[in-house]
Design a protein around this motif. Sequence first.
Motif, PDB file in Angstrom:
ATOM      1  N   ALA A 198      33.172   5.462 -24.620  1.00 11.83           N
ATOM      2  CA  ALA A 198      32.045   5.981 -23.838  1.00 11.83           C
ATOM      3  C   ALA A 198      32.391   6.092 -22.358  1.00 11.83           C
ATOM      4  O   ALA A 198      31.736   6.840 -21.617  1.00 11.83           O
ATOM      5  N   PHE A 199      33.432   5.375 -21.928  1.00  8.26           N
ATOM      6  CA  PHE A 199      33.820   5.427 -20.515  1.00  8.26           C
ATOM      7  C   PHE A 199      34.399   6.785 -20.144  1.00  8.26           C
ATOM      8  O   PHE A 199      34.593   7.075 -18.961  1.00  8.26           O
ATOM      9  N   ASN A 200      34.665   7.652 -21.136  1.00 10.15           N
ATOM     10  CA  ASN A 200      35.184   8.980 -20.817  1.00 10.15           C
ATOM     11  C   ASN A 200      34.199   9.775 -19.966  1.00 10.15           C
ATOM     12  O   ASN A 200      34.588  10.672 -19.225  1.00 10.15           O
ATOM     13  N   THR A 201      32.893   9.423 -20.042  1.00 11.52           N
ATOM     14  CA  THR A 201      31.908  10.074 -19.191  1.00 11.52           C
ATOM     15  C   THR A 201      32.240   9.858 -17.725  1.00 11.52           C
ATOM     16  O   THR A 201      32.196  10.792 -16.910  1.00 11.52           O
ATOM     17  N   MET A 202      32.571   8.626 -17.382  1.00 16.30           N
ATOM     18  CA  MET A 202      32.878   8.316 -15.998  1.00 16.30           C
ATOM     19  C   MET A 202      34.271   8.801 -15.600  1.00 16.30           C
ATOM     20  O   MET A 202      34.508   9.182 -14.459  1.00 16.30           O
ATOM     21  N   PHE A 203      35.208   8.788 -16.548  1.00 16.53           N
ATOM     22  CA  PHE A 203      36.513   9.402 -16.279  1.00 16.53           C
ATOM     23  C   PHE A 203      36.326  10.880 -15.940  1.00 16.53           C
ATOM     24  O   PHE A 203      36.964  11.413 -15.016  1.00 16.53           O
ATOM     25  N   LEU A 232      47.687  13.575 -27.865  1.00 14.24           N
ATOM     26  CA  LEU A 232      47.852  12.174 -27.469  1.00 14.24           C
ATOM     27  C   LEU A 232      46.615  11.355 -27.818  1.00 14.24           C
ATOM     28  O   LEU A 232      46.715  10.220 -28.294  1.00 14.24           O
ATOM     29  N   ALA A 233      45.444  11.951 -27.593  1.00 13.78           N
ATOM     30  CA  ALA A 233      44.194  11.253 -27.905  1.00 13.78           C
ATOM     31  C   ALA A 233      44.082  10.962 -29.392  1.00 13.78           C
ATOM     32  O   ALA A 233      43.626   9.883 -29.799  1.00 13.78           O
ATOM     33  N   SER A 234      44.511  11.908 -30.225  1.00 15.05           N
ATOM     34  CA  SER A 234      44.433  11.722 -31.671  1.00 15.05           C
ATOM     35  C   SER A 234      45.316  10.568 -32.130  1.00 15.05           C
ATOM     36  O   SER A 234      44.899   9.721 -32.930  1.00 15.05           O
ATOM     37  N   LEU A 235      46.551  10.526 -31.614  1.00 17.23           N
ATOM     38  CA  LEU A 235      47.467   9.445 -31.973  1.00 17.23           C
ATOM     39  C   LEU A 235      46.922   8.084 -31.528  1.00 17.23           C
ATOM     40  O   LEU A 235      46.937   7.112 -32.292  1.00 17.23           O
ATOM     41  N   ALA A 236      46.430   8.030 -30.296  1.00 14.19           N
ATOM     42  CA  ALA A 236      45.916   6.770 -29.769  1.00 14.19           C
ATOM     43  C   ALA A 236      44.657   6.334 -30.512  1.00 14.19           C
ATOM     44  O   ALA A 236      44.467   5.142 -30.801  1.00 14.19           O
ATOM     45  N   PHE A 237      43.805   7.288 -30.840  1.00 13.52           N
ATOM     46  CA  PHE A 237      42.535   6.977 -31.497  1.00 13.52           C
ATOM     47  C   PHE A 237      42.754   6.378 -32.882  1.00 13.52           C
ATOM     48  O   PHE A 237      42.172   5.338 -33.225  1.00 13.52           O
ATOM     49  N   ILE A 238      43.591   7.023 -33.693  1.00 14.22           N
ATOM     50  CA  ILE A 238      43.826   6.523 -35.050  1.00 14.22           C
ATOM     51  C   ILE A 238      44.430   5.128 -35.006  1.00 14.22           C
ATOM     52  O   ILE A 238      44.050   4.238 -35.782  1.00 14.22           O
ATOM     53  N   THR A 239      45.355   4.910 -34.078  1.00 13.08           N
ATOM     54  CA  THR A 239      45.958   3.580 -33.956  1.00 13.08           C
ATOM     55  C   THR A 239      44.920   2.549 -33.517  1.00 13.08           C
ATOM     56  O   THR A 239      44.896   1.418 -34.013  1.00 13.08           O
ATOM     57  N   LEU A 293      44.371   1.256 -26.056  1.00 15.18           N
ATOM     58  CA  LEU A 293      44.498   2.581 -26.663  1.00 15.18           C
ATOM     59  C   LEU A 293      43.171   3.335 -26.616  1.00 15.18           C
ATOM     60  O   LEU A 293      43.137   4.557 -26.432  1.00 15.18           O
ATOM     61  N   ALA A 294      42.057   2.621 -26.795  1.00 10.65           N
ATOM     62  CA  ALA A 294      40.740   3.248 -26.702  1.00 10.65           C
ATOM     63  C   ALA A 294      40.510   3.786 -25.297  1.00 10.65           C
ATOM     64  O   ALA A 294      39.995   4.898 -25.113  1.00 10.65           O
ATOM     65  N   LEU A 295      40.897   3.010 -24.288  1.00 13.29           N
ATOM     66  CA  LEU A 295      40.741   3.437 -22.901  1.00 13.29           C
ATOM     67  C   LEU A 295      41.627   4.650 -22.616  1.00 13.29           C
ATOM     68  O   LEU A 295      41.213   5.589 -21.924  1.00 13.29           O
ATOM     69  N   PHE A 296      42.843   4.649 -23.161  1.00 16.74           N
ATOM     70  CA  PHE A 296      43.756   5.784 -22.999  1.00 16.74           C
ATOM     71  C   PHE A 296      43.179   7.033 -23.675  1.00 16.74           C
ATOM     72  O   PHE A 296      43.271   8.147 -23.139  1.00 16.74           O
ATOM     73  N   THR A 297      42.591   6.860 -24.856  1.00 15.03           N
ATOM     74  CA  THR A 297      41.958   7.979 -25.559  1.00 15.03           C
ATOM     75  C   THR A 297      40.847   8.584 -24.715  1.00 15.03           C
ATOM     76  O   THR A 297      40.726   9.809 -24.591  1.00 15.03           O
ATOM     77  N   ALA A 298      40.015   7.721 -24.128  1.00 14.38           N
ATOM     78  CA  ALA A 298      38.910   8.189 -23.282  1.00 14.38           C
ATOM     79  C   ALA A 298      39.435   8.989 -22.095  1.00 14.38           C
ATOM     80  O   ALA A 298      38.875  10.040 -21.737  1.00 14.38           O
ATOM     81  N   PHE A 299      40.530   8.519 -21.495  1.00 15.71           N
ATOM     82  CA  PHE A 299      41.113   9.223 -20.349  1.00 15.71           C
ATOM     83  C   PHE A 299      41.654  10.594 -20.764  1.00 15.71           C
ATOM     84  O   PHE A 299      41.472  11.592 -20.049  1.00 15.71           O
ATOM     85  N   CYS A 300      42.323  10.659 -21.910  1.00 14.65           N
ATOM     86  CA  CYS A 300      42.872  11.939 -22.392  1.00 14.65           C
ATOM     87  C   CYS A 300      41.764  12.949 -22.666  1.00 14.65           C
ATOM     88  O   CYS A 300      41.870  14.133 -22.307  1.00 14.65           O
ATOM     89  N   ILE A 301      40.690  12.501 -23.307  1.00 19.34           N
ATOM     90  CA  ILE A 301      39.574  13.394 -23.612  1.00 19.34           C
ATOM     91  C   ILE A 301      38.924  13.897 -22.319  1.00 19.34           C
ATOM     92  O   ILE A 301      38.624  15.091 -22.182  1.00 19.34           O
TER      93      ILE A 301
END
Length: 299
Positions: A105-110, A83-90, A156-164
């Motif tokens: 970078a917000f994935n740190t706090m997630f 899911l992260a890959s799909l969201a990231f490329i988009t 999508l960037a925020l969703f990618t951070a959450f998935c990671i």
Amino acid sequence: MSNLSSNHARGLLITGIGGMALTVDIPLIRLADGEPWTILLLRGLATLVVTLVIWGAWRMLRGDAPALIPGRPGLAVAGLYSLASLAFITAVYTTSTANLVFILAFNTMFAALLSWIFLKERPRPVTLAAMLVMLIGVFIIVFDGMSSGHLLGDALALFTAFCIASAITITRASGRDMGFTALVAVAAPLLVAAFMVSDTGLQVAAPWWIIFNGAVITPVAFFCLATGPKYITGPEVAMFYLLETVLAPVWVWMIFSEVPSTASMIGGTILIVTLVLHSLWQLQDGRRRRAALAVRHPA
């Protein structure tokens, strides 16, 4: 005790290598100059082929290669990375590079929040304060994205951070080696991309850049970053994504002369300064704790 310190140092080194490799991911995607589904197809195919070759050679020569997908935790991690890959490329094609990496970078706090909820690793007051400040930075960037037409890409960037962050947390909880799992996870997005490209054909100006990215940069980056949680905490692993936050916009500015918006720079600066200060505090606090344990339990 020395073994614990050695493992922690190993985790920091492995994850640092992965974070540094990740800084050139977006510039290489941009250099390839292609349609998103074509980029996803070529990048994923190169990554999958190299991963299977390395895993097969490891298994033949040593016989102790980690499982590609270790059980149910592995399936969950693979799904999240897909899911992260799909969201990231988009997101690469629907928002600016600065917005993308700043929000990632917000994935740190997630990771800190998810570790608190599921692993009962309660964040320190300093971490909670950092989360609040970073939320302000993300809000500034996303609010600007609403007026500049980047809202979808920012989301999508925020969703990618959450998935990671979710994948890091599951890896940490399971204690499994997920180095290859993060790489074979490209198989699902690859199938989607192949279906989408089947009608239009490949559309890319410089395919060698994205093939190099998929064959070398992506395997190194995600193998190292996915292996890190075996040795260090989720928030520490997520910290190394900060390297991409700092350096990717620099590479893009040097290559493409893409200048971030004022709001993006303000929000990004808030994120970077907060993360740097929090990361330095976290590393120092970790050293103090290990030193205290060494005194109480001498080897």
